[in-house]
Design a protein around this motif. Structure first.
Motif, mmCIF file in Angstrom:
data_model
loop_
_atom_site.group_PDB
_atom_site.id
_atom_site.type_symbol
_atom_site.label_atom_id
_atom_site.label_comp_id
_atom_site.label_asym_id
_atom_site.label_seq_id
_atom_site.Cartn_x
_atom_site.Cartn_y
_atom_site.Cartn_z
ATOM 1 N N ILE A 1 1.038 -1.277 -0.122
ATOM 2 C CA ILE A 1 0.059 -0.099 0.028
ATOM 3 C C ILE A 1 0.971 1.339 0.086
ATOM 4 O O ILE A 1 0.480 2.274 -0.747
ATOM 5 N N LEU B 1 1.875 1.807 -3.560
ATOM 6 C CA LEU B 1 0.936 2.289 -4.220
ATOM 7 C C LEU B 1 0.606 3.759 -3.994
ATOM 8 O O LEU B 1 0.321 4.452 -4.920
ATOM 9 N N PRO C 1 -10.666 -0.447 1.807
ATOM 10 C CA PRO C 1 -9.989 -0.088 0.504
ATOM 11 C C PRO C 1 -10.442 1.208 0.121
ATOM 12 O O PRO C 1 -11.661 1.468 0.009
ATOM 13 N N PHE C 2 -9.562 2.127 -0.219
ATOM 14 C CA PHE C 2 -10.012 3.366 -0.612
ATOM 15 C C PHE C 2 -9.906 3.549 -2.213
ATOM 16 O O PHE C 2 -9.413 2.647 -2.986
ATOM 17 N N ILE D 1 -8.705 5.584 -5.493
ATOM 18 C CA ILE D 1 -7.755 6.722 -5.664
ATOM 19 C C ILE D 1 -8.182 7.987 -6.081
ATOM 20 O O ILE D 1 -7.410 8.917 -5.544
ATOM 21 N N ASN E 1 -1.573 12.638 -15.321
ATOM 22 C CA ASN E 1 -1.175 11.096 -15.520
ATOM 23 C C ASN E 1 -1.980 10.004 -14.846
ATOM 24 O O ASN E 1 -1.766 8.975 -14.856
ATOM 25 N N MET E 2 -3.217 10.655 -14.273
ATOM 26 C CA MET E 2 -4.172 9.754 -13.565
ATOM 27 C C MET E 2 -5.515 10.217 -14.409
ATOM 28 O O MET E 2 -5.808 11.196 -14.585
ATOM 29 N N ALA E 3 -6.346 9.158 -14.701
ATOM 30 C CA ALA E 3 -7.606 9.314 -15.636
ATOM 31 C C ALA E 3 -8.720 9.665 -14.830
ATOM 32 O O ALA E 3 -8.620 9.145 -13.338
ATOM 33 N N ARG F 1 -7.421 11.657 -19.446
ATOM 34 C CA ARG F 1 -6.180 11.640 -18.523
ATOM 35 C C ARG F 1 -5.202 12.694 -19.298
ATOM 36 O O ARG F 1 -5.129 12.551 -20.464
ATOM 37 N N ARG G 1 -8.971 -6.528 4.723
ATOM 38 C CA ARG G 1 -8.988 -5.110 4.088
ATOM 39 C C ARG G 1 -7.542 -4.932 3.504
ATOM 40 O O ARG G 1 -7.512 -4.185 2.287
ATOM 41 N N THR G 2 -6.574 -5.357 4.104
ATOM 42 C CA THR G 2 -5.294 -5.107 3.602
ATOM 43 C C THR G 2 -4.961 -5.510 2.341
ATOM 44 O O THR G 2 -4.504 -4.789 1.381
ATOM 45 N N THR H 1 -7.242 -3.835 -0.278
ATOM 46 C CA THR H 1 -6.924 -2.581 -0.520
ATOM 47 C C THR H 1 -5.883 -2.518 -1.580
ATOM 48 O O THR H 1 -5.734 -1.747 -2.356
ATOM 49 N N ASN H 2 -4.739 -3.286 -1.444
ATOM 50 C CA ASN H 2 -3.596 -3.538 -2.286
ATOM 51 C C ASN H 2 -4.359 -4.037 -3.674
ATOM 52 O O ASN H 2 -3.973 -3.231 -4.679
ATOM 53 N N HIS I 1 -7.589 -3.764 -4.956
ATOM 54 C CA HIS I 1 -8.429 -2.446 -5.362
ATOM 55 C C HIS I 1 -7.527 -1.283 -6.022
ATOM 56 O O HIS I 1 -7.875 -0.761 -6.915
ATOM 57 N N GLY I 2 -6.430 -1.095 -5.162
ATOM 58 C CA GLY I 2 -5.722 0.160 -5.621
ATOM 59 C C GLY I 2 -4.914 0.191 -6.543
ATOM 60 O O GLY I 2 -4.874 0.819 -7.739
ATOM 61 N N TYR I 3 -4.169 -1.132 -6.705
ATOM 62 C CA TYR I 3 -3.270 -1.381 -7.873
ATOM 63 C C TYR I 3 -4.097 -1.753 -9.192
ATOM 64 O O TYR I 3 -3.989 -1.266 -10.296
ATOM 65 N N GLN J 1 -6.991 0.011 -9.773
ATOM 66 C CA GLN J 1 -7.353 1.272 -10.266
ATOM 67 C C GLN J 1 -5.900 2.038 -10.797
ATOM 68 O O GLN J 1 -5.925 2.784 -11.887
ATOM 69 N N PHE J 2 -4.985 1.589 -10.346
ATOM 70 C CA PHE J 2 -3.807 2.438 -10.643
ATOM 71 C C PHE J 2 -3.361 1.910 -11.939
ATOM 72 O O PHE J 2 -2.978 2.745 -13.065
ATOM 73 N N LYS K 1 -5.764 0.881 -14.347
ATOM 74 C CA LYS K 1 -6.942 1.549 -14.921
ATOM 75 C C LYS K 1 -6.610 3.024 -15.396
ATOM 76 O O LYS K 1 -6.999 3.437 -16.511
ATOM 77 N N ASN K 2 -6.278 3.663 -14.368
ATOM 78 C CA ASN K 2 -6.235 5.087 -14.576
ATOM 79 C C ASN K 2 -4.925 5.475 -14.888
ATOM 80 O O ASN K 2 -4.841 6.803 -15.364
ATOM 81 N N GLY K 3 -3.991 5.122 -14.675
ATOM 82 C CA GLY K 3 -2.456 5.636 -14.499
ATOM 83 C C GLY K 3 -2.056 5.658 -15.889
ATOM 84 O O GLY K 3 -2.101 4.830 -16.754
ATOM 85 N N GLN L 1 2.146 -7.040 -7.540
ATOM 86 C CA GLN L 1 1.188 -7.052 -6.275
ATOM 87 C C GLN L 1 -0.009 -7.732 -6.215
ATOM 88 O O GLN L 1 -0.363 -8.154 -5.163
ATOM 89 N N GLU M 1 -0.905 -10.315 -3.470
ATOM 90 C CA GLU M 1 -1.992 -10.195 -2.507
ATOM 91 C C GLU M 1 -3.081 -11.222 -2.744
ATOM 92 O O GLU M 1 -3.713 -11.414 -1.780
#
Lengths: 215, 378
Positions: A13, A16, A99-100, A102, A162-164, A212, B192-193, B196-197, B199-201, B203-204, B206-208, B221, B225
């Motif tokens: 995390i 990330l 989980p959040f 982004i 750089n992030m959509a 983006r 959750r840990t 979170t990994n 879900h976050g990666y 999105q990373f 998908k969006n980055g 990752q 996970e």
């Protein structure tokens, strides 16, 4: 750009958050426990702290007590109301649970930085200068006329570079949460921004999602 | 509010209601019995007394009335109030005596009544008997203030006892339910840990705007996970099955199991011979895997041997703090910094040992490290 300290014991995390923040343009520092974070604060200038509550050596709440004058956002798996209240009363500016999302985390970071007036005054993108305070855009020193909504869209895309960003998020930012219009409205405004600012190459369309700004 | 706390509140509220209601019923029944006894006595005494006086009046006539009056007045000292009158054939009332403190109307012969006035509570009845051509009528009242006061005391005691019992039960139940739901609470955090990994990666990705290295790192990752998440779920399922008592019993050669398992790590020495025990193969294998994994994680070389029907798994790592050993033996949560994994391994081992009626005991090693002993194998 603002400097953000990430205090998170889970390496995945932590990494990330670091990668995401750096993509957007923030400077980031990593700490994996409370003590390391406190030591780092003595050496580095930090504008914001992302703080986990369950740290191996001390709780985030205890760590918070030892930090002055730096806004803190708690990022934690503890989602009980009592923890949220404790965090916010303890001095955190915001509280986000895992989980959040982004996009949401970045939005909250921007809001806190804005509240503490640590946001950028202006951005340079190639031959463009975006003056955030005066709300104007200069292209080769010449003023480019943008509507208020176009300016808001541009600002959102720059601060999340750089992030959509999804169409719905862009719609919320430029038109407000109550707007019931179609998401396609965003496309029309993006087209205009591209044309006016010559961002055809760097302002990418993300298939079925949004846009983006790649810098 | 967490689900288990809501459940706890519902259970304790219901229990408190049942307890209070039960106490109320007991106190009411007990008062009813006492009251019934008092009424019985009231009838018995008033009937006997009137019969006795009637006989006296029959024998001695008006002369008897005087002594009856005097006797009746003496009863008042014992909390018994009376009014005696004679009614002749023409309906004329002649009062022989009367020391009743309260007037009471509308009462018929043989009926029981009660009066509460000026801090005194009385129950009474009317009896009549024919003597010569007259009717003798006796109003008989007994002071039952003590009965009422003792009932008030009983109610108060019942409320206090119910409150103490409810408080005791509340504390006891809180501990039990918290213990029962402990894994459920921990699941949320434990899941959750990795979530979170992932879900976050996701999105990373998908969006980055990502480089090749970013994509590889995020993919790795997510993969790692997912494996971690699967391990946590498997362990939780094992705990769940054990709590439902779903275990099979078969003859197991511990030596064989250990030989198979030791290939997963370096520096694990299995020193034969080992006993044959009865147990669930899957659970026993899981327990030994966790015990060896923990021993390996905490450093040094690992030695597994059997002595006097006790299997020991010891490592030669750093010395372990006494409070950590105590926490391991009491199956208590360790401080986060002492945990080098999910933290469920030891808990699962204790549960598996328990369902087999074995006992898992951790001890400090003589030359550093930690030794886990498995007792009661026979």
């Amino acid at each position: 750009m603002a400097a953000i300290l990430i205090v998170e014991d889970d390496p995945g995390i932590n990494e990330l958050l670091k990668r995401t923040l750096e993509k957007v343009g923030y400077v980031s520092f990593q700490a994996f426990c409370g003590l390391e974070a406190l030591q780092m604060l003595q050496k580095k200038t930090v504008d914001l702290i992302l703080l986990d509550i369950n740290l191996p050596d001390m709780s985030g709440f205890d760590c918070m007590k030892k930090i002055d004058d730096i806004p803190i956002i708690c990022v934690t798996a503890r989602d009980e109301l009592s923890d949220k209240v404790r965090g916010l009363y303890g001095g955190a500016e915001d509280y986000i649970t895992k989980p959040f999302d982004i996009e949401e985390l970045l939005a909250r970071i921007q809001v806190v930085l804005k509240r503490f007036q640590k946001e950028e005054n202006g951005y340079y993108i190639g031959e463009l200068f975006i003056d955030v305070k005066k709300r104007k855009v200069l292209k080769n020193q010449e003023l480019v006329a943008l509507t208020a909504r176009e300016f808001e869209l541009l600002l959102a895309l720059i601060s999340n570079k750089n992030m959509a960003l999804s169409r719905s998020r862009l719609l919320d930012i430029a038109w407000g949460m109550d707007y019931d219009g179609e998401e396609r409205t965003v496309d029309v405004h993006i087209q205009r921004i591209r044309k006016k600012l010559g961002l055809e190459e760097s302002l990418k369309t993300i298939f079925k999602y949004g846009y983006r700004l790649e810098i | 509010m967490q689900m288990w706390k809501k459940n706890y509140l519902v259970i304790i509220t219901l229990l408190a209601c049942i307890l209070h209601l039960g106490m109320y019923i007991i106190v009411s029944i007990s008062y009813k019995n006492d009251f019934r006894r008092e009424v019985k006595g009231l009838f018995y005494e008033s009937e006997n007394l009137l019969d006795f006086w009637a006989r006296q009046y029959e024998e001695d006539g008006a002369r008897a009335l005087q002594s009856i009056g005097q006797t009746a007045m003496q009863y008042a000292d014992n909390g018994i109030f009376m009014s005696l009158s004679s009614i002749d054939s023409q309906g004329l009332h002649t009062e022989v005596m009367n020391n009743i403190p309260f007037e009471q109307d509308g009462i018929t012969v043989g009926e029981v009544f009660d009066v509460r006035r000026e801090g005194i509570y009385c129950i009474g009845t009317i009896q009549s008997v024919s003597v010569k051509d007259e009717i003798m009528e006796l109003w008989y009242m007994r002071d039952c203030t003590v009965l009422l006061q003792s009932q008030y005391k009983r109610i108060l005691s019942a409320v206090v006892v119910s409150a103490i019992l409810t408080a005791g039960l509340a504390v006891f139940l809180y501990k039990i339910i918290k213990y029962m739901y402990y894994p459920v609470n921990s699941i949320a955090h434990e899941l959750r840990t990795p979530l979170t990994n992932i879900h976050g990666y996701a999105q990373f990705i998908k969006n980055g705007k990502l480089s090749e290295e970013d994509i590889y790192f995020a993919g790795k990752q997510i993969e790692e996970e997912s494996i971690h998440l699967n391990e946590v779920i498997e362990k939780l399922l094992i705990i769940g099955n054990m709590r439902e008592g779903q275990i099979r019993s078969e003859k197991l050669e511990i030596g064989k199991i250990l030989e198979e398992l030791k290939g997963n790590w370096k520096n694990v020495n299995v020193e034969e011979p080992f006993s044959t025990v009865l147990g669930d193969a899957v659970l026993v294998r899981c327990m030994f895997r966790n015990l060896i994994e923990n021993a390996v994680t905490y450093g040094g070389s690992v030695r597994i041997y059997e002595e006097a029907a006790v299997i020991y798994i010891s490592n030669s790592g750093e010395e372990v703090k006494t409070e950590v050993v105590e926490a391991l033996n009491r199956n208590r949560a360790l401080p986060l910094k002492e945990i080098k994994g999910t933290g469920y391994g030891v808990s699962i081992c204790h549960e598996i040992a328990k369902v087999h009626n074995w006992k898992l005991v951790y001890e400090k090693g003589l030359e550093g490290g930690l030794t886990a002993g498995l007792y009661n194998l026979q």
